[in-house]
Design a protein around this motif. Structure first.
Motif, PDB file in Angstrom:
ATOM      1  N   GLY A  81      22.070  89.446 134.879  1.00  0.00           N
ATOM      2  CA  GLY A  81      22.225  90.390 135.984  1.00  0.00           C
ATOM      3  C   GLY A  81      20.927  90.597 136.742  1.00  0.00           C
ATOM      4  N   THR A  82      19.838  90.716 136.005  1.00  0.00           N
ATOM      5  CA  THR A  82      18.538  90.859 136.650  1.00  0.00           C
ATOM      6  C   THR A  82      18.205  89.615 137.470  1.00  0.00           C
ATOM      7  OG1 THR A  82      17.798  92.257 134.828  1.00  0.00           O
ATOM      8  CG2 THR A  82      16.096  91.310 136.226  1.00  0.00           C
ATOM      9  N   GLY A  83      18.472  88.451 136.912  1.00  0.00           N
ATOM     10  CA  GLY A  83      18.218  87.205 137.647  1.00  0.00           C
ATOM     11  C   GLY A  83      19.070  87.080 138.892  1.00  0.00           C
ATOM     12  N   LEU A  84      20.347  87.470 138.798  1.00  0.00           N
ATOM     13  CA  LEU A  84      21.230  87.381 139.955  1.00  0.00           C
ATOM     14  C   LEU A  84      20.818  88.346 141.062  1.00  0.00           C
ATOM     15  CD1 LEU A  84      24.723  87.068 138.243  1.00  0.00           C
ATOM     16  CD2 LEU A  84      23.572  85.331 139.598  1.00  0.00           C
ATOM     17  N   MET A  85      20.256  89.478 140.691  1.00  0.00           N
ATOM     18  CA  MET A  85      19.821  90.431 141.714  1.00  0.00           C
ATOM     19  C   MET A  85      18.475  90.056 142.329  1.00  0.00           C
ATOM     20  SD  MET A  85      21.016  94.149 140.310  1.00  0.00           S
ATOM     21  CE  MET A  85      20.151  94.056 138.745  1.00  0.00           C
TER      22      MET A  85
ATOM     23  N   GLN B 165      26.126  97.975 126.898  1.00  0.00           N
ATOM     24  CA  GLN B 165      26.472  97.349 125.627  1.00  0.00           C
ATOM     25  C   GLN B 165      25.239  96.947 124.816  1.00  0.00           C
ATOM     26  OE1 GLN B 165      29.608  97.065 124.438  1.00  0.00           O
ATOM     27  NE2 GLN B 165      30.246  98.181 126.271  1.00  0.00           N
ATOM     28  N   LYS B 166      24.055  97.155 125.377  1.00  0.00           N
ATOM     29  CA  LYS B 166      22.798  96.746 124.734  1.00  0.00           C
ATOM     30  C   LYS B 166      22.794  95.248 124.425  1.00  0.00           C
ATOM     31  CE  LYS B 166      21.267 101.041 124.252  1.00  0.00           C
ATOM     32  NZ  LYS B 166      21.410 101.678 125.527  1.00  0.00           N
ATOM     33  N   ALA B 167      23.312  94.472 125.365  1.00  0.00           N
ATOM     34  CA  ALA B 167      23.368  93.014 125.230  1.00  0.00           C
ATOM     35  C   ALA B 167      22.312  92.406 126.147  1.00  0.00           C
ATOM     36  CB  ALA B 167      24.754  92.502 125.588  1.00  0.00           C
ATOM     37  N   ILE B 168      21.437  91.606 125.593  1.00  0.00           N
ATOM     38  CA  ILE B 168      20.287  91.096 126.337  1.00  0.00           C
ATOM     39  C   ILE B 168      20.675  89.991 127.332  1.00  0.00           C
ATOM     40  CG2 ILE B 168      19.597  89.423 124.584  1.00  0.00           C
ATOM     41  CD1 ILE B 168      17.178  91.543 126.618  1.00  0.00           C
ATOM     42  N   VAL B 169      21.619  89.122 126.972  1.00  0.00           N
ATOM     43  CA  VAL B 169      21.951  87.994 127.854  1.00  0.00           C
ATOM     44  C   VAL B 169      22.578  88.474 129.163  1.00  0.00           C
ATOM     45  CG1 VAL B 169      23.310  85.886 128.081  1.00  0.00           C
ATOM     46  CG2 VAL B 169      22.079  86.332 125.972  1.00  0.00           C
ATOM     47  N   PRO B 170      23.618  89.326 129.145  1.00  0.00           N
ATOM     48  CA  PRO B 170      24.147  89.791 130.430  1.00  0.00           C
ATOM     49  C   PRO B 170      23.134  90.615 131.229  1.00  0.00           C
ATOM     50  CG  PRO B 170      25.655  90.372 128.667  1.00  0.00           C
ATOM     51  CD  PRO B 170      24.435  89.799 128.042  1.00  0.00           C
ATOM     52  N   TRP B 171      22.285  91.350 130.533  1.00  0.00           N
ATOM     53  CA  TRP B 171      21.269  92.132 131.219  1.00  0.00           C
ATOM     54  C   TRP B 171      20.281  91.229 131.958  1.00  0.00           C
ATOM     55  CZ3 TRP B 171      15.968  92.800 130.810  1.00  0.00           C
ATOM     56  CH2 TRP B 171      15.450  93.908 131.473  1.00  0.00           C
ATOM     57  N   MET B 172      19.847  90.164 131.279  1.00  0.00           N
ATOM     58  CA  MET B 172      18.900  89.243 131.908  1.00  0.00           C
ATOM     59  C   MET B 172      19.553  88.444 133.037  1.00  0.00           C
ATOM     60  SD  MET B 172      16.638  87.935 128.685  1.00  0.00           S
ATOM     61  CE  MET B 172      15.642  86.869 129.693  1.00  0.00           C
TER      62      MET B 172
ATOM     63  N   ILE C 250      27.610  90.871 141.861  1.00  0.00           N
ATOM     64  CA  ILE C 250      27.976  90.347 140.546  1.00  0.00           C
ATOM     65  C   ILE C 250      26.840  90.627 139.555  1.00  0.00           C
ATOM     66  CG2 ILE C 250      28.456  88.233 139.246  1.00  0.00           C
ATOM     67  CD1 ILE C 250      29.815  87.170 141.814  1.00  0.00           C
ATOM     68  N   GLY C 251      25.608  90.460 139.999  1.00  0.00           N
ATOM     69  CA  GLY C 251      24.457  90.754 139.159  1.00  0.00           C
ATOM     70  C   GLY C 251      24.384  92.217 138.765  1.00  0.00           C
ATOM     71  N   MET C 252      24.760  93.106 139.677  1.00  0.00           N
ATOM     72  CA  MET C 252      24.776  94.526 139.355  1.00  0.00           C
ATOM     73  C   MET C 252      25.788  94.812 138.248  1.00  0.00           C
ATOM     74  SD  MET C 252      23.518  97.558 140.412  1.00  0.00           S
ATOM     75  CE  MET C 252      23.226  97.578 142.148  1.00  0.00           C
ATOM     76  N   GLY C 253      26.934  94.134 138.297  1.00  0.00           N
ATOM     77  CA  GLY C 253      27.935  94.296 137.243  1.00  0.00           C
ATOM     78  C   GLY C 253      27.437  93.783 135.907  1.00  0.00           C
ATOM     79  N   PHE C 254      26.825  92.612 135.901  1.00  0.00           N
ATOM     80  CA  PHE C 254      26.248  92.080 134.663  1.00  0.00           C
ATOM     81  C   PHE C 254      25.166  93.002 134.122  1.00  0.00           C
ATOM     82  CE2 PHE C 254      27.993  87.820 135.615  1.00  0.00           C
ATOM     83  CZ  PHE C 254      28.357  87.426 134.344  1.00  0.00           C
ATOM     84  N   PHE C 255      24.329  93.515 135.008  1.00  0.00           N
ATOM     85  CA  PHE C 255      23.241  94.384 134.590  1.00  0.00           C
ATOM     86  C   PHE C 255      23.774  95.677 133.970  1.00  0.00           C
ATOM     87  CE2 PHE C 255      20.068  97.680 135.365  1.00  0.00           C
ATOM     88  CZ  PHE C 255      18.938  97.085 134.838  1.00  0.00           C
ATOM     89  N   ALA C 256      24.762  96.277 134.610  1.00  0.00           N
ATOM     90  CA  ALA C 256      25.341  97.517 134.085  1.00  0.00           C
ATOM     91  C   ALA C 256      26.027  97.273 132.741  1.00  0.00           C
ATOM     92  CB  ALA C 256      26.331  98.096 135.085  1.00  0.00           C
ATOM     93  N   TYR C 257      26.761  96.174 132.641  1.00  0.00           N
ATOM     94  CA  TYR C 257      27.424  95.835 131.381  1.00  0.00           C
ATOM     95  C   TYR C 257      26.398  95.607 130.274  1.00  0.00           C
ATOM     96  CZ  TYR C 257      30.031  93.253 127.878  1.00  0.00           C
ATOM     97  OH  TYR C 257      30.580  92.836 126.690  1.00  0.00           O
TER      98      TYR C 257
END
Length: 68
Positions: free
Chosen positions: A36-40, A27-34, A16-23
């Motif tokens: 995703g990084t936290g989930l991984m 999309q250059k969106a900081i919240v899903p990127w962070m 799930i974190g990989m999906g958030f990170f890729a999204y």
């Protein structure tokens, strides 16, 4: 819970974190990127399965409620 349950939850939330990170990257969106990084990363540091599930559900909820 035993170690196999912790491993299954870690793989699930890592995917799930990989999906958030890729999204977030695309999309250059900081919240899903962070999130995703936290989930991984957090399965490396949290060794209790209940605490892992609680922390990761909280992170996913954070991404749901903070939409920047």
């Amino acid at each position: 819970m035993n170690n196999s349950a912790l491993m299954i939850w870690s793989v699930l939330f890592g995917a799930i974190g990989m999906g958030f990170f890729a999204y977030g990257s695309r999309q250059k969106a900081i919240v899903p990127w962070m999130v995703g990084t936290g989930l991984m990363i957090d399965p490396w540091f949290i060794t209790n399965a209940y605490l892992l599930v609680a922390a990761d559900v909280l992170l996913i909820g954070l991404a749901w409620f903070i939409q920047i």
